[in-house]
Write an enzyme that holds these catalytic residues in place. Structure first.
Site, PDB file in Angstrom:
ATOM      1  N   LYS A 242       0.850  -1.191   0.000  1.00  0.00           N
ATOM      2  CA  LYS A 242       0.000   0.000   0.000  1.00  0.00           C
ATOM      3  C   LYS A 242       0.884   1.240   0.000  1.00  0.00           C
ATOM      4  CE  LYS A 242      -4.061  -1.092   2.892  1.00  0.00           C
ATOM      5  NZ  LYS A 242      -4.669  -0.638   4.164  1.00  0.00           N
TER       6      LYS A 242
ATOM      7  N   LYS B  61      -3.476  -1.420 -13.062  1.00  0.00           N
ATOM      8  CA  LYS B  61      -3.747  -1.142 -11.646  1.00  0.00           C
ATOM      9  C   LYS B  61      -3.586   0.341 -11.346  1.00  0.00           C
ATOM     10  CE  LYS B  61      -3.514  -2.581  -7.032  1.00  0.00           C
ATOM     11  NZ  LYS B  61      -2.889  -3.247  -5.926  1.00  0.00           N
TER      12      LYS B  61
ATOM     13  N   ASP C 191      -4.808  -9.150  -5.998  1.00  0.00           N
ATOM     14  CA  ASP C 191      -4.534  -8.709  -7.381  1.00  0.00           C
ATOM     15  C   ASP C 191      -4.552  -9.850  -8.408  1.00  0.00           C
ATOM     16  OD1 ASP C 191      -4.437  -6.023  -6.824  1.00  0.00           O
ATOM     17  OD2 ASP C 191      -2.266  -5.948  -6.586  1.00  0.00           O
TER      18      ASP C 191
ATOM     19  N   ASP D  70      -8.145   2.265   4.585  1.00  0.00           N
ATOM     20  CA  ASP D  70      -8.718   0.950   4.802  1.00  0.00           C
ATOM     21  C   ASP D  70      -9.348   0.508   3.487  1.00  0.00           C
ATOM     22  OD1 ASP D  70      -8.921  -0.981   6.977  1.00  0.00           O
ATOM     23  OD2 ASP D  70     -11.046  -0.952   6.482  1.00  0.00           O
TER      24      ASP D  70
HETATM   25  P1  ITT Z   1      -2.900  -1.527   7.224  1.00  0.00           P
HETATM   26  O1  ITT Z   1      -4.264  -1.665   7.882  1.00  0.00           O
HETATM   27  O2  ITT Z   1      -1.776  -1.594   8.199  1.00  0.00           O
HETATM   28  O3  ITT Z   1      -2.823  -0.334   6.313  1.00  0.00           O
HETATM   29  P2  ITT Z   1      -3.681  -4.007   5.918  1.00  0.00           P
HETATM   30  O4  ITT Z   1      -3.070  -4.844   4.840  1.00  0.00           O
HETATM   31  O5  ITT Z   1      -4.097  -4.689   7.187  1.00  0.00           O
HETATM   32  O6  ITT Z   1      -2.675  -2.799   6.247  1.00  0.00           O
HETATM   33  P3  ITT Z   1      -6.457  -3.382   5.387  1.00  0.00           P
HETATM   34  O7  ITT Z   1      -6.894  -3.676   6.781  1.00  0.00           O
HETATM   35  O8  ITT Z   1      -7.015  -2.155   4.717  1.00  0.00           O
HETATM   36  O9  ITT Z   1      -4.874  -3.215   5.289  1.00  0.00           O
HETATM   37  O10 ITT Z   1      -6.730  -4.672   4.526  1.00  0.00           O
HETATM   38  C1  ITT Z   1      -6.959  -4.603   3.192  1.00  0.00           C
HETATM   39  C2  ITT Z   1      -6.666  -5.945   2.557  1.00  0.00           C
HETATM   40  O11 ITT Z   1      -7.413  -6.009   1.349  1.00  0.00           O
HETATM   41  C3  ITT Z   1      -5.206  -6.103   2.183  1.00  0.00           C
HETATM   42  O12 ITT Z   1      -4.424  -6.697   3.190  1.00  0.00           O
HETATM   43  C4  ITT Z   1      -5.304  -6.978   0.931  1.00  0.00           C
HETATM   44  O13 ITT Z   1      -5.429  -8.326   1.306  1.00  0.00           O
HETATM   45  C5  ITT Z   1      -6.622  -6.505   0.314  1.00  0.00           C
HETATM   46  N1  ITT Z   1      -6.369  -5.421  -0.638  1.00  0.00           N
HETATM   47  C6  ITT Z   1      -6.559  -4.093  -0.446  1.00  0.00           C
HETATM   48  N2  ITT Z   1      -6.169  -3.391  -1.508  1.00  0.00           N
HETATM   49  C7  ITT Z   1      -5.701  -4.290  -2.390  1.00  0.00           C
HETATM   50  C8  ITT Z   1      -5.125  -4.168  -3.662  1.00  0.00           C
HETATM   51  O14 ITT Z   1      -4.910  -2.993  -4.234  1.00  0.00           O
HETATM   52  N3  ITT Z   1      -4.763  -5.286  -4.294  1.00  0.00           N
HETATM   53  C9  ITT Z   1      -4.939  -6.505  -3.735  1.00  0.00           C
HETATM   54  N4  ITT Z   1      -5.462  -6.697  -2.515  1.00  0.00           N
HETATM   55  C10 ITT Z   1      -5.837  -5.597  -1.847  1.00  0.00           C
END
Ligand code: ITT
Length: 183
Positions: free
Chosen positions: A12, A162, A143, A66
């Site tokens: 991210k 993307k 992805d 999020d």
């Molecule tokens: P932070 O909360 O510390 O930022 P996290 O990975 O736990 O990190 P989230 O709680 O927002 O973040 O979880 C979102 C999840 O959704 C992430 O871990 C991925 O598995 C999925 N995800 C989000 N955006 C994505 C993307 O652009 N491509 C692929 N998977 C994605």
């Protein structure tokens, strides 16, 4: 201006960094941030709660993000539980659950920004469908199984796709526009 992105997810962070790098006046820094996320079906509620904690910690302009994958035929599962579900069952697990169900899905993202008493939220989403099998090695998380609407490749097969269409890029563009236009 220094702007902190509070996240534990390096993927991210690097996507956000890439977008902001084009403008030299804002320096994006990662605040490695692990905390107990609240349980909610609302990305906005989760992001606002998290940014509060992050701001209290550093007292500098900061944002959190999020995000999640919402699959229509699974009642929006995994949604706000996307990170946890990915760790537990991964893309194979999602493909197994889906079987012959409708594959329409949407990636959603909510950014919450805090500075002083100001709180702002920005949204982005990308509609598409779940592929029949994993394809591609780029990107992260879901992805390899997400195909944006009207396209043939998954996000993991095309960085360009993307970058142009993702939920995160749309929300970050909205955040950028706020940061650069506010007085
Ligand atoms: P932070 O909360 O510390 O930022 P996290 O990975 O736990 O990190 P989230 O709680 O927002 O973040 O979880 C979102 C999840 O959704 C992430 O871990 C991925 O598995 C999925 N995800 C989000 N955006 C994505 C993307 O652009 N491509 C692929 N998977 C994605």
């Amino acid at each position: 201006m220094e702007l902190y992105f509070a996240t534990s997810n390096k993927n991210k962070f690097s996507e956000a960094l890439e977008l902001f790098r084009k403008n030299g006046s804002v320096q994006i820094k990662q605040l490695k941030f692990k905390h107990n996320e609240i349980r909610s079906d609302s990305l906005e509620e989760i992001a606002l709660e998290a940014v509060e904690k992050a701001y209290r910690k550093i007292k500098k302009p900061v944002f959190v993000e999020d995000s999640g994958l919402f699959i229509e035929s699974l009642n929006n599962f995994p949604g706000t539980y996307s990170a946890w579900v990915y760790k537990k069952i991964g893309n194979r697990g999602i493909l197994n659950i889906l079987k012959s169900r409708n594959r329409t899905a949407v990636f959603r993202c909510c950014i919450a920004y805090a500075n002083g008493n100001k709180r702002k939220v920005f949204f982005g989403e990308c509609s598409g469908k779940i592929a029949l099998r994993e394809r591609g090695k780029k990107g992260f998380g879901y992805d390899p199984i997400f195909i944006p609407a009207g396209k043939k490749k998954t996000f993991a097969q095309s960085k360009e796709l993307k970058k142009a269409l993702s939920h995160r890029y749309k929300a970050i563009i909205a955040l950028k526009s706020y940061i650069f236009n506010k007085k």
